[in-house]
Design an enzyme around this catalytic site. Sequence first.
Site, PDB file in Angstrom:
ATOM      1  N   ASP A  38       1.045  -1.397   0.298  1.00 35.90           N
ATOM      2  CA  ASP A  38      -0.087  -0.190   0.240  1.00 35.90           C
ATOM      3  C   ASP A  38       0.638   1.398   0.089  1.00 35.90           C
ATOM      4  O   ASP A  38       2.032   1.518   0.797  1.00 35.90           O
ATOM      5  CB  ASP A  38      -0.880  -0.282   1.468  1.00 35.90           C
ATOM      6  CG  ASP A  38      -1.447  -1.241   1.164  1.00 35.90           C
ATOM      7  OD1 ASP A  38      -1.612  -2.074   0.689  1.00 35.90           O
ATOM      8  OD2 ASP A  38      -2.454  -1.238   2.755  1.00 35.90           O
ATOM      9  N   GLU A  74     -10.834  -1.350   3.674  1.00 37.72           N
ATOM     10  CA  GLU A  74      -9.143  -0.774   3.962  1.00 37.72           C
ATOM     11  C   GLU A  74      -9.538  -0.207   3.156  1.00 37.72           C
ATOM     12  O   GLU A  74      -9.832   0.610   2.524  1.00 37.72           O
ATOM     13  CB  GLU A  74      -8.762  -2.201   4.027  1.00 37.72           C
ATOM     14  CG  GLU A  74      -7.953  -3.366   4.209  1.00 37.72           C
ATOM     15  CD  GLU A  74      -7.522  -4.403   4.003  1.00 37.72           C
ATOM     16  OE1 GLU A  74      -6.860  -4.487   4.805  1.00 37.72           O
ATOM     17  OE2 GLU A  74      -7.415  -4.223   1.975  1.00 37.72           O
TER      18      GLU A  74
END
Length: 500
Positions: free
Chosen positions: A43, A222
């Site tokens: 990420d 998320e």
Amino acid sequence: MKKTITCLFLIALFTGLQALAQDFREKYRPQFHFTPRANWMNDPNGMVYHNGIYHLFYQYYPDDKIWGPMHWGHATSRDMVSWKEQPIALYPDSLGYIFSGSAVVDKNNTAGFGKDALVAIFTHHDPVQEKLKTGKHETQSIAYSLDDGKTWTKYKGNPVLKNPGISDFRDPKVSWYEPAKKWIMTLATKDRVTFYSSADLKAWSRESDFGATDGGHGGVWECPDLFPIMHEGKQVWVLIVNINPGGPNKGSAGQYFLGDFDGKTFTSNSKETKWLDFGTDNYAAVTFSNTADRKILMGWMSNWQYANQVPTHPWRSANTVARELGLKTVGKEIYLTSLLVKELSILNTTYFSLKNVSVKNQLDLTNQTKNKTGLFRLDLKTGSTADFSIVLANEAGNELILGYSKAENQYYIDRSKSGKTDFEKGFGAKHIAPRFATEKNVSLTLIADAASVELFADNGLTVVTDIFFPEKPMTHLLIKSGSGIIIDTLNYRVLKPSEK
């Protein structure tokens, strides 16, 4: 003796520079997408613009090219195209691994660390507590930098937000809410988003939840993001929520909601589940902080279905190119649009253009492109909606096919014959994406790197991002149409590698 030492030094220096130059020419290495020099990345985190520099932090494991104890890696750029890898910003500590989060410029010194301090807000993930199954292994913490992100100091009072007993309690995206003069934290809390507020980035109060019965719920929520965009004279709030699994073409993906936010509660006006990207390789996508009216998004260009298995070495994973977000009304619905940032034009080299070309069966443009690297940008507009495909190919017989199907009114990318696909059962698949535009003619922009394609159709209404692993560079380009199409305009640009 002195001459010999000097010669040996020069040879060593030349060899070292040559090795550095070749580090970014490995097979499958993207040439204008950010990748770490080595080892694992996922990420994007803490993306922020400050003093003329774009900062990209990212989930990083420096000891292997598979996921491990998370750090925050760091890279910087002046144009979001050429990135320079910096020393690791945040290391794991007694509170746990350093999971995803965001960064802000504290212009008013609300936290007391210093005016214009960079403040990172991130998740501490405690593996010991996770094994004990207490449900409280994820908490939110902060760190600050007073030297433009070069060094970071973790706040002694961490964590600043303790876990109320939610197993997935992570990925804080923080922004300043001017009407109430407070910070808003958008936090992923298992199957929904929870909003918190703070005056000083240290003491947080819960405001509300959103999403228990909204959107896709095929997996854990998320990496959320919340921000406003002006559209037709009104402020529309955009809430991005990444989900894994549960994407439109399986695995990881990002969805978004449009609506209103009053500093406490988000109210969705969306009538359907909307997706940021219909490919399988744009996950954990969030926007940069402190970019004024520009909303610029980047994502992790991979998917949890196969991220640990992709055949790259000595690194794993890249980010998408930076994309500028906007809104467009189609009928009674508003959609989020994504377009390439204008800064990418610095990659342009040779160029050719075609107008009013009739394609029946096949148009081979390989001799005109003269592209040995396979790096290019293609902008195409047809005279009407009709079936067609764009084929990227090489001498090894690999093909990546992108196209439009009129009967289904959808775009697609087919990577079933694109090269190496056997590392994961579902990798070699065809990914489909609906067309939302109502115009007769189809327009698209395609940007291709060594091992990725990003398709932006109808001025960014439909986006498809996919990675692939050809045996050789995709140097051939063909356009096919059995029914026949008229190409109004076709602009092709060979792209150069970005500076590392």
